[in-house]
Write an enzyme that holds these catalytic residues in place. Sequence first.
Site, PDB file in Angstrom:
ATOM      1  N   SER A 133      37.202   1.255 -58.234  1.00 16.81           N
ATOM      2  CA  SER A 133      35.843   1.275 -57.705  1.00 16.81           C
ATOM      3  C   SER A 133      35.409   2.647 -57.228  1.00 16.81           C
ATOM      4  CB  SER A 133      35.722   0.261 -56.555  1.00 16.81           C
ATOM      5  OG  SER A 133      36.026  -1.038 -56.995  1.00 16.81           O
ATOM      6  N   HIS A 166      34.202   3.151 -52.069  1.00 14.67           N
ATOM      7  CA  HIS A 166      32.902   3.233 -52.728  1.00 14.67           C
ATOM      8  C   HIS A 166      32.118   4.445 -52.239  1.00 14.67           C
ATOM      9  CE1 HIS A 166      32.790  -1.350 -53.820  1.00 14.67           C
ATOM     10  NE2 HIS A 166      33.927  -0.756 -54.148  1.00 14.67           N
TER      11      HIS A 166
END
Length: 295
Positions: A199, A246
């Site tokens: 991610s 993220h």
Amino acid sequence: MDQPAGSPQDAQSLPVCYRHPDRETGIRCTRCERPICPDCMVSASVGFQCPDCVRNGSGTGHAPSASQPRTIAGGTVTADPRLLTKILIGINLAVFIAVQTSTSLLNDLVLTGSWPPAPFVPTEGVAEGEWYRLLTSMFTHEAIWHIAFNMLSLWWLGGPLEAALGRARYLALYFCSGLAGSALTYLLAAPTSASLGASGAIFGLFGATAVLMRRLQYDMRPILALLAINLIFTFSPGFNIAWQAHIGGLVAGVAIGYAMVHAPRQRRALVQYGTCALVLAVVVLMTVLRTLQLT
């Protein structure tokens, strides 16, 4: 005393062909400026060139690589612009299959700061010298929905970015963004928590795509809307998502992407790879600080 034109002294001052030392000539190669005789002259768009320059160069007066088509970031245009994206997807899938058959392998690859927790003495984790977890966790997935989402995002975002940046720059963006996400997770998350997945790198691709679309003056609303949706899921309770990865990947992707597409042509490589080096330096700094804190 002045000598009239065409005198024997004037003739003796003429240079000789570098390939035929017994032949005098007044012609020079327009690229290397070496003297060449009529037998060695090759007609060019401007003047004549010697056989060596014609054989080793592009005939334009520049290095052979200067005539190769380049991407907007200065990378080389390739026949398969998605090759590295396919390889990265293949590595992720191979690791996913491997960890499904071995729980111990999964535990060895995920990002963990320090394990086991107190009052036991920690023996595993980045703080115990297993720095490789910052990298291996980028290719490790446990749930099928997780790897499916990341690989679809990698295909949609990675392919166009690889074509726009070139392979070397694309690979630098991917790994620097992923490592930035891992380092921020290590710095801010609980040391006993486990984090995994691509991610961080994917959000780095999100950031770089937004920068590229702005540079090309494309409609940015689709990518911004998709990014906003992903950020909503990132911070929504109940999803158990490592938001640090993220955010770290996104910030690194924006910074590197901006350097990739806005670097001045004269110092393009220096600015681009210098920015990647700066991001990696921040990654090392965060890792060292967190390790000192935990040990």
